[in-house]
Design an enzyme around this catalytic site. Structure first.
Site, short mmCIF file in Angstrom:
data_model
loop_
_atom_site.label_atom_id
_atom_site.label_comp_id
_atom_site.label_asym_id
_atom_site.label_seq_id
_atom_site.Cartn_x
_atom_site.Cartn_y
_atom_site.Cartn_z
N SER A 68 0.83 -1.21 0.00
CA SER A 68 0.00 0.00 0.00
C SER A 68 0.86 1.26 0.00
CB SER A 68 -0.90 0.03 1.24
OG SER A 68 -1.64 -1.16 1.35
N1 SAH Z 1 -0.45 -5.51 4.04
C1 SAH Z 1 0.32 -5.72 2.84
C2 SAH Z 1 -0.42 -5.38 1.57
C3 SAH Z 1 -1.44 -6.40 1.27
S1 SAH Z 1 -1.82 -6.68 -0.42
C4 SAH Z 1 1.63 -4.99 2.89
O1 SAH Z 1 1.91 -4.28 3.86
O2 SAH Z 1 2.42 -5.17 1.95
C5 SAH Z 1 -3.17 -7.78 -0.13
C6 SAH Z 1 -2.77 -9.19 0.26
O3 SAH Z 1 -3.96 -9.86 0.68
C7 SAH Z 1 -2.22 -10.01 -0.90
O4 SAH Z 1 -0.96 -10.53 -0.58
C8 SAH Z 1 -3.26 -11.11 -1.11
O5 SAH Z 1 -2.71 -12.35 -1.51
C9 SAH Z 1 -3.88 -11.20 0.28
N2 SAH Z 1 -5.24 -11.76 0.32
C10 SAH Z 1 -6.25 -11.59 -0.56
N3 SAH Z 1 -7.35 -12.28 -0.17
C11 SAH Z 1 -7.03 -12.89 1.01
C12 SAH Z 1 -7.73 -13.74 1.92
N4 SAH Z 1 -9.00 -14.13 1.70
N5 SAH Z 1 -7.08 -14.18 3.02
C13 SAH Z 1 -5.80 -13.82 3.26
N6 SAH Z 1 -5.08 -13.01 2.44
C14 SAH Z 1 -5.68 -12.55 1.33
#
Ligand code: SAH
Length: 221
Positions: A68
């Protein structure tokens, strides 16, 4: 450029990021600003993007996922209001950067990531950096982590179209959840669990996160 000189440049970049993107937009909590200064964001993006790590935007981290925008990480951290000993559940580990910022504030973080390769990479990076207080779990965020519930705080960094009921159930009384809510139009929302278990919703600002995927289950019929 020598490694030392490059690190010095990063320090300037970090300071500028906090001043121009985060403080300038109204994040005031000195502990949050300090945590944002201390976690080296460039180490959470692929090497070819190190030079862009402190820019005012999200960045791709591979496998179709993103880290993000710095301001969004800071704003979510500020509204989450964590401190030493606070138990946090994060949905969507991604690069591990958000989890590292929360851990820097003393929180005990459990982070769930649905893509195993992403989870392994983030856990590796966090341990190589000596960041303590984050446990990465491979799993489905829609189900939360009942074995470790209740949580004082829950943060989603992938957007669900509606609030996952399992997460509301795993939020402690007086707990707070922050999440991007919606499909194509998403808004950053806080949900506070009040007496009797009712939720008070506050809408903050529009955001754009990757969708929270639903894992297809193989059920025998
Ligand atoms: N917090 C992260 C950014 C997250 S991007 C950072 O600091 O870099 C969103 C992430 O959520 C992705 O890696 C994706 O694979 C994960 N994601 C999507 N759906 C999900 C679910 N149902 N359960 C767990 N993770 C999930």
């Amino acid at each position: 450029m020598a490694a030392e000189a490059r690190d010095a440049v990063r320090e300037d970049e970090v300071r500028a990021m906090v001043r121009d993107q985060i403080e300038a937009r109204g994040v005031r909590d000195p502990r949050v600003l300090d945590a944002m200064r201390r976690v080296p964001r460039h180490l959470f993006v692929p090497p070819e993007l190190h030079d862009h790590a402190y820019e005012d935007r999200p960045l791709p981290i591979g496998l179709g996922q993103t880290i993000s925008q710095p301001y969004v990480v800071a704003a979510m951290t500020e509204v989450l209001d964590v401190g030493p000993g606070i138990r946090v559940l994060e949905i969507g580990t991604g690069s591990g950067y958000q989890a590292a910022v929360l851990a820097r504030l003393g929180a005990e973080v459990h982070s769930i990531e649905t893509v195993p390769e992403i989870a392994v990479r983030a856990a590796d990076m966090l341990s190589r950096m000596g960041i303590q207080g984050v446990t990465v779990h491979v799993g489905d965020g829609w189900e939360g982590l009942p074995s470790h519930a209740p949580f004082d705080r829950i943060i989603l960094t992938a957007a669900p179209p509606e609030v996952p009921g399992a997460l509301v159930a795993q939020l402690a009384p007086d707990g707070r959840m922050v999440l991007p809510l919606g499909d194509s139009d998403q808004v950053l929302v806080t949900l506070d669990k009040e007496e009797g278990g009712t939720l008070r919703r506050t809408d903050l600002f529009p955001v754009r996160f990757v969708p929270m995927v639903r894992r297809r289950r193989n059920r025998e019929t």
